[in-house]
Scaffold this motif. Structure first.
Motif, PDB file in Angstrom:
ATOM      1  N   UNK A 276      43.625  37.054  39.278  1.00  0.00           N
ATOM      2  CA  UNK A 276      44.468  38.737  38.778  1.00  0.00           C
ATOM      3  C   UNK A 276      44.292  39.553  40.145  1.00  0.00           C
ATOM      4  N   UNK A 277      45.685  39.908  40.900  1.00  0.00           N
ATOM      5  CA  UNK A 277      45.706  40.677  41.563  1.00  0.00           C
ATOM      6  C   UNK A 277      44.855  42.173  41.930  1.00  0.00           C
ATOM      7  N   UNK A 278      44.404  42.603  40.793  1.00  0.00           N
ATOM      8  CA  UNK A 278      43.933  44.082  40.379  1.00  0.00           C
ATOM      9  C   UNK A 278      42.220  43.467  41.147  1.00  0.00           C
ATOM     10  N   UNK A 279      41.878  42.351  41.051  1.00  0.00           N
ATOM     11  CA  UNK A 279      40.068  42.150  40.320  1.00  0.00           C
ATOM     12  C   UNK A 279      39.227  42.844  41.618  1.00  0.00           C
ATOM     13  N   UNK A 280      38.119  43.969  40.311  1.00  0.00           N
ATOM     14  CA  UNK A 280      37.475  44.485  41.568  1.00  0.00           C
ATOM     15  C   UNK A 280      37.869  45.547  42.433  1.00  0.00           C
ATOM     16  N   UNK A 281      39.105  46.171  42.330  1.00  0.00           N
ATOM     17  CA  UNK A 281      39.050  47.510  42.504  1.00  0.00           C
ATOM     18  C   UNK A 281      39.004  48.772  41.456  1.00  0.00           C
TER      19      UNK A 281
ATOM     20  N   UNK B  94      48.333  27.432  31.434  1.00  0.00           N
ATOM     21  CA  UNK B  94      47.890  28.837  31.708  1.00  0.00           C
ATOM     22  C   UNK B  94      48.130  29.647  30.401  1.00  0.00           C
ATOM     23  N   UNK B  95      46.879  29.661  29.960  1.00  0.00           N
ATOM     24  CA  UNK B  95      46.122  30.523  28.508  1.00  0.00           C
ATOM     25  C   UNK B  95      45.989  31.277  28.224  1.00  0.00           C
ATOM     26  N   UNK B  96      46.195  32.372  27.567  1.00  0.00           N
ATOM     27  CA  UNK B  96      46.048  33.707  27.045  1.00  0.00           C
ATOM     28  C   UNK B  96      45.642  34.115  26.217  1.00  0.00           C
ATOM     29  N   UNK B  97      44.515  34.995  25.262  1.00  0.00           N
ATOM     30  CA  UNK B  97      44.565  35.400  24.089  1.00  0.00           C
ATOM     31  C   UNK B  97      45.381  36.964  23.475  1.00  0.00           C
TER      32      UNK B  97
ATOM     33  N   UNK C 186      39.537  46.417  26.936  1.00  0.00           N
ATOM     34  CA  UNK C 186      38.422  47.564  26.564  1.00  0.00           C
ATOM     35  C   UNK C 186      37.041  47.835  27.074  1.00  0.00           C
ATOM     36  N   UNK C 187      36.539  46.687  27.354  1.00  0.00           N
ATOM     37  CA  UNK C 187      35.308  46.759  27.917  1.00  0.00           C
ATOM     38  C   UNK C 187      35.471  45.252  28.620  1.00  0.00           C
ATOM     39  N   UNK C 188      36.132  44.608  28.532  1.00  0.00           N
ATOM     40  CA  UNK C 188      35.796  43.401  29.244  1.00  0.00           C
ATOM     41  C   UNK C 188      35.993  43.705  30.674  1.00  0.00           C
ATOM     42  N   UNK C 189      35.246  42.950  31.418  1.00  0.00           N
ATOM     43  CA  UNK C 189      34.865  43.115  33.518  1.00  0.00           C
ATOM     44  C   UNK C 189      35.942  41.639  33.487  1.00  0.00           C
ATOM     45  N   UNK C 190      36.475  42.100  34.327  1.00  0.00           N
ATOM     46  CA  UNK C 190      36.658  41.020  35.059  1.00  0.00           C
ATOM     47  C   UNK C 190      36.884  39.133  35.658  1.00  0.00           C
ATOM     48  N   UNK C 191      35.290  39.145  35.193  1.00  0.00           N
ATOM     49  CA  UNK C 191      34.711  37.932  34.907  1.00  0.00           C
ATOM     50  C   UNK C 191      35.519  37.440  33.300  1.00  0.00           C
ATOM     51  N   UNK C 192      35.007  38.393  32.746  1.00  0.00           N
ATOM     52  CA  UNK C 192      35.855  37.862  31.360  1.00  0.00           C
ATOM     53  C   UNK C 192      37.605  37.988  30.928  1.00  0.00           C
ATOM     54  N   UNK C 193      37.516  38.755  31.835  1.00  0.00           N
ATOM     55  CA  UNK C 193      39.391  38.678  32.434  1.00  0.00           C
ATOM     56  C   UNK C 193      39.973  36.896  32.366  1.00  0.00           C
ATOM     57  N   UNK C 194      39.146  36.660  33.551  1.00  0.00           N
ATOM     58  CA  UNK C 194      39.680  34.791  33.945  1.00  0.00           C
ATOM     59  C   UNK C 194      38.843  33.715  33.686  1.00  0.00           C
ATOM     60  N   UNK C 195      38.376  34.195  32.414  1.00  0.00           N
ATOM     61  CA  UNK C 195      37.685  32.835  31.765  1.00  0.00           C
ATOM     62  C   UNK C 195      37.523  33.411  30.362  1.00  0.00           C
ATOM     63  N   UNK C 196      38.008  34.011  29.755  1.00  0.00           N
ATOM     64  CA  UNK C 196      37.883  34.372  28.106  1.00  0.00           C
ATOM     65  C   UNK C 196      38.971  34.644  27.502  1.00  0.00           C
ATOM     66  N   UNK C 197      39.764  35.833  28.338  1.00  0.00           N
ATOM     67  CA  UNK C 197      41.401  36.622  27.861  1.00  0.00           C
ATOM     68  C   UNK C 197      42.169  35.414  28.536  1.00  0.00           C
TER      69      UNK C 197
END
Length: 316
Positions: free
Chosen positions: A213-218, A241-244, A299-310
């Motif tokens: 994600x480009x936005x990661x960490x901002x 590529x898979x996503x929830x 809602x409360x997802x972190x960027x790590x969760x976005x890149x490994x779970x979502x």
């Protein structure tokens, strides 16, 4: 009579208030629609003359290497695919409404004081380059060549060129390069350029494609209405590529672009809230893809969760 006029005035004012309220509601609805999300970039007319590898601006910032695995008598000459299109890269729905005439040119250049300049010496002797089976060619004393081309307005239009260079660009590594240019006749459009050289791929350089994600960490993921996901890499293979889909929606444009790629396959598993798309990747053709997602329930997802779970990716 005066009472009737007063009633008419009251009715007229009331209609004006209703109409102005409707305009405000429509404007408010539009400004909160997906069409205005900050992750969607606008495109001007100059971007509707584009290429997969040729870029506008200083050519020193766009040096491309044509990699080969080996150089033998029977191996093919190093080659690269170059496209010139009438739409922004990855946005085939935004075609130019006008025809675009341009000149496609190749020429020998050398690197002097960090700048590429046209060759004026005999340093090109013994080296050669050609496009589309010698439709344009340079060798020896012939330092440049070109052809006229055009793109049709109002529809998706692109020209595909194959640049081929002689093997001694790899084996001898001279201070000699091929400058490729697409120069539009219309002054309002940018000239597109790239400098090419050739080399052998190092054995230890394994094929690898990744996404992020480009936005990661901002900011936090929940602070965004949508997300830009960039896939880039080296080598060739299949990227998955898979996503929830209970948390994200892929944009319609991004999905159609990926489905247009070679061997693309898309599966929706609504029982498990998973969407999956796989497609072939090859860095000799394209080294970067941009995918846009819209937020459904982050809602409360972190960027790590976005890149490994979502969002989950794999490459093979």
């Amino acid at each position: 009579m005066k009472k009737i006029k007063a009633i008419h005035i009251i009715i007229f004012v009331g209609l004006l208030l209703l109409l102005s309220g409707a305009v405000i509601l429509i404007y408010g609805a539009y400004t909160h629609s997906l069409h205005t999300q900050r992750t969607i970039a606008p495109y001007d007319s100059s971007e509707k003359f584009s290429s997969n590898v040729l870029k506008s601006g200083d050519v020193e910032n766009n040096v491309r290497t044509i990699y080969v695995n080996e150089v033998t008598e029977t191996s093919p000459n190093p080659s690269a695919i170059i496209t010139v299109c009438n739409y922004p890269q990855g946005r085939q729905t935004l075609v130019s409404s006008d025809d675009i005439a341009y000149t496609f040119k190749i020429e020998f250049v050398e690197l002097v004081n960090d700048k590429f300049i046209a060759l004026t010496s005999s340093a090109s002797s013994g080296y050669s380059a050609s496009v589309n089976n010698d439709a344009i060619s340079i060798a020896g004393a012939k330092l440049n060549d070109s052809l006229s081309a055009s793109l049709t307005g109002g529809e998706i239009s692109s020209n595909v060129y194959t640049l081929t260079v002689s093997k001694n660009f790899v084996t001898e590594k001279p201070n000699l390069y091929i400058l490729v240019s697409a120069i539009p006749n219309e002054n309002s459009l940018p000239s597109l350029k790239a400098v090419f050289k050739a080399d052998i791929r190092i054995d230890s350089a394994s094929d690898q494609w990744v996404g992020s994600f480009i936005e990661d960490g901002v900011l936090n993921p929940s602070d965004y209405d949508g997300y830009n996901y960039v896939i880039s890499g080296f080598g060739s293979g299949t990227f998955t590529l898979s996503w929830d889909n209970s948390k994200l929606n892929i944009s319609y444009i991004s999905l159609n672009e990926l489905l247009a790629l070679e061997n693309a396959d898309y599966v929706e598993d609504n029982a498990n809230n998973i969407c999956t798309i796989s497609f072939n990747v090859d860095s000799d053709i394209t080294r970067r893809y941009e995918v846009q997602f819209y937020k459904i329930n982050i809602t409360s997802e972190t960027w790590e969760q976005m890149s490994s779970e979502v969002v989950i990716q794999s490459f093979r």
